[in-house]
Design an enzyme around this catalytic site. Sequence first.
Site, PDB file in Angstrom:
ATOM      1  N   GLY A   1      11.744  -0.778  -1.565  1.00 10.98           N
ATOM      2  CA  GLY A   1      11.088  -1.729  -0.665  1.00 10.98           C
ATOM      3  C   GLY A   1      11.667  -1.730   0.732  1.00 10.98           C
ATOM      4  O   GLY A   1      11.025  -2.148   1.690  1.00 10.98           O
TER       5      GLY A   1
ATOM      6  N   ASP B   1       0.831  -1.205   0.000  1.00 13.88           N
ATOM      7  CA  ASP B   1       0.000   0.000   0.000  1.00 13.88           C
ATOM      8  C   ASP B   1       0.865   1.255   0.000  1.00 13.88           C
ATOM      9  O   ASP B   1       0.600   2.205  -0.747  1.00 13.88           O
ATOM     10  CB  ASP B   1      -0.918   0.002   1.225  1.00 13.88           C
TER      11      ASP B   1
ATOM     12  N   ASP C   1      10.304 -18.507   2.128  1.00 15.61           N
ATOM     13  CA  ASP C   1       9.559 -17.310   1.748  1.00 15.61           C
ATOM     14  C   ASP C   1       8.962 -17.510   0.355  1.00 15.61           C
ATOM     15  O   ASP C   1       9.694 -17.801  -0.597  1.00 15.61           O
ATOM     16  CB  ASP C   1      10.482 -16.088   1.740  1.00 15.61           C
ATOM     17  N   PRO C   2       7.642 -17.361   0.197  1.00 17.82           N
ATOM     18  CA  PRO C   2       7.026 -17.609  -1.114  1.00 17.82           C
ATOM     19  C   PRO C   2       7.544 -16.673  -2.204  1.00 17.82           C
ATOM     20  O   PRO C   2       7.740 -17.099  -3.348  1.00 17.82           O
ATOM     21  CB  PRO C   2       5.532 -17.362  -0.850  1.00 17.82           C
TER      22      PRO C   2
ATOM     23  N   HIS D   1      -5.650  -9.588   6.758  1.00 18.45           N
ATOM     24  CA  HIS D   1      -5.466 -10.240   5.464  1.00 18.45           C
ATOM     25  C   HIS D   1      -5.388 -11.758   5.606  1.00 18.45           C
ATOM     26  O   HIS D   1      -4.795 -12.433   4.771  1.00 18.45           O
ATOM     27  CB  HIS D   1      -4.200  -9.719   4.780  1.00 18.45           C
TER      28      HIS D   1
ATOM     29  N   GLY E   1      -1.803 -15.677   1.985  1.00 18.58           N
ATOM     30  CA  GLY E   1      -2.303 -16.778   1.167  1.00 18.58           C
ATOM     31  C   GLY E   1      -2.540 -16.486  -0.295  1.00 18.58           C
ATOM     32  O   GLY E   1      -3.119 -17.314  -0.995  1.00 18.58           O
ATOM     33  N   ASP E   2      -2.064 -15.308  -0.801  1.00 14.71           N
ATOM     34  CA  ASP E   2      -2.376 -14.980  -2.189  1.00 14.71           C
ATOM     35  C   ASP E   2      -1.148 -14.769  -3.069  1.00 14.71           C
ATOM     36  O   ASP E   2      -1.277 -14.308  -4.200  1.00 14.71           O
ATOM     37  CB  ASP E   2      -3.254 -13.720  -2.248  1.00 14.71           C
TER      38      ASP E   2
ATOM     39  N   THR F   1       2.526  -5.830  -2.802  1.00 13.31           N
ATOM     40  CA  THR F   1       3.935  -5.453  -2.769  1.00 13.31           C
ATOM     41  C   THR F   1       4.695  -6.030  -3.954  1.00 13.31           C
ATOM     42  O   THR F   1       5.501  -5.345  -4.578  1.00 13.31           O
ATOM     43  CB  THR F   1       4.579  -5.971  -1.463  1.00 13.31           C
TER      44      THR F   1
END
Length: 512
Positions: free
Chosen positions: A417, A42, A488-489, A150, A335-336, A379
Amino acid sequence: MLTAAICGDVFASPPVDSILAGIHAVTGPMGCLLIVTNYTGDRLNFGLAAEQAKSEGYKVEIVIVGDDCALPPPRGIAGRRGLAGTILVNKIAGAAAAAGLSLADVAAEAKRASEMVGTMGVALSVCTLPGQVTSDRLGPGKMELGLGIHGEPGAAVADLQPVDVVVSHVLKQILSTETNYVPITRGNRVVLMINGLGATPVMELMIAAGKAVPNLQLEHGLAVERVYTGSFMTSLDMAGFSISIMKADEVILKHLDATTKAPHWPVGVDGNRPPAKIPVPMPPSHSMKSDESLGRPLQLSQQGHVLEVTIEAAAEAVVNLRDRLNEWDSKVGDGDCGSTMYRGATAILEDKKKYYPLNDAAETVNEIGASIRRVMGGTSGILYHIFCKAAYAKLKASSKSGITSKQSSIAAVSKYGGATAGYRTMLDALIPAAAVLQERLSAGIDPSTAFILSSEAAIAGAESTKHMQAQAGRSTYISPEILASVPDPGAMAAAAWYRAAALAVKDMYQAS
C-alpha cells in the site's frame, strides 16, 4: 475504444477476480493492455490481477493515468488522480490496437497520451450515493474546485462565479507553468474535452465549451484542433463539469478520429454495434480445495471456539459501525468506507458457517482473506486480503505466538500500500496495537490482558488520525481543516474490529 470495462461497486475498484475474468474473456495472442486510473485500490487490484494473468501465460501491460491538475505536488504517495482525461487515453490506445500495433507499441502510445493530458473539475452539487442521505457539505451559493470522480470533497470551496470566470481559472490551473503538469506551451495544438459530471445538461456543457475555446486561443495562444463535449466520466448525479486539455499531434489526432462503434463517443459511425454487455463466467466463489477437511469441522476445539467467537465479534462490530464510517468517509473520502467494510463483514459471518476450518487458525485466516477478496473492492478490500495472506503464510511457517503474524501482516500492507505510521490510514490503528501487544507479552502479562491493552492502543491510534495530514488514499486531496474534524474511517474500522475481538477473548476467559 476499450474491448472490456471492469466494474466495481459504486466508487470502489473492482476485485482481483473480476479483473481476471475480464482478462480471460478478451485477451488474445497479441496480449492485453490494462488502462488504470491512478487510485491506490485500482493500482493494487489491477496490479495483482496482471501478475496472476502473467503467471498463467498471458501477455499483460499496465498504463496508469494521473491527469489531475487541481493540486500542487507532492501528494504523499498517492500522486495525481485519474480523471476524465483517461477517456482520451482509452480512445487513443483502442485505435492503436485496432491499427494492429504490438502490445508494447500500444502501451507506449497510451503512456505518451497520458503524459500529454491535464484535467480539473468543478462541482455545483454533491452526488447522491445509493441508499444514503446526500451530504450537505456545500452550502447555498457555493461550488467546489478541483475534485475527483468519487464524490469526495474538492480542493477548495468558493462562491459561485460566472462560467467564464470559472473556465478561465480552470484553464490557468491546468496550463500553469509553475506545476508544469502538462507539456503545453504557446503555439501548441490541443484537444479540448468538456465532461459532464452526471447532472449537467448538454446545453450548459456547450456554454462552458463556448467560453473555453476562445480563452485557449486568445489568452494561451493555443490551436484548438478538436472539441469533445458530453458526459464521459461522471460522478453519479453530480452537477458540474471537468475540463481536459491534451497536447495534440498528427498521431494523436489520427487515433482520436479513427472510427469507433462505442455508442457514446461523440464522433461515432453508423451500422451494427456489438452488444454493450457480454456475459463472462466469474471464477468460482471459493477456491476448489482437494482437501475435504477444509470446511467447518463437526466438532470445535477450544481454540476453534475462541476463534469463532472472536471472528463473530469483530465482524459484527464492523456491521454496526457501517453508517458512522460512511458519515466520516463522506467528509474525507468518497463516502463508501462503511458499505465496503460491511460487505466484507457480512461475507465473513456467512462463510464462517460453512467454509472456515476453525480448528486450524492458519487456514481460517486464509479463508477470511478469500471472503474479503470475493466481495470487497477498493483499497481496503485488497489491503485486508494482503493482510490475511501474509498472516496465513507466517502462521503456516511458525507455531509461535500470533504476534509475529500480525507484525508480518502489517509489514505486507505497508509494502504494497505504500503507507506507514502517520499517513492517516488503518495502519495508524494496527501499528500501535502490535507494538503494545509485543511489549506486554514480552513483559510476561497474560495474553488476554495484553490483547485488551493493545486494543486500547488501536483506538487511541485511530483517534489520533484527526491530527494527521493524509499522505495516502483519497484523503490526500482533502484540506487539513476538513481532515481535522473527523478521524480516518479506515483506522476507526480497524480499531473497532480489533477492540471487539479483544473484548470477546477477555469475556471468554473470564467465563471459563
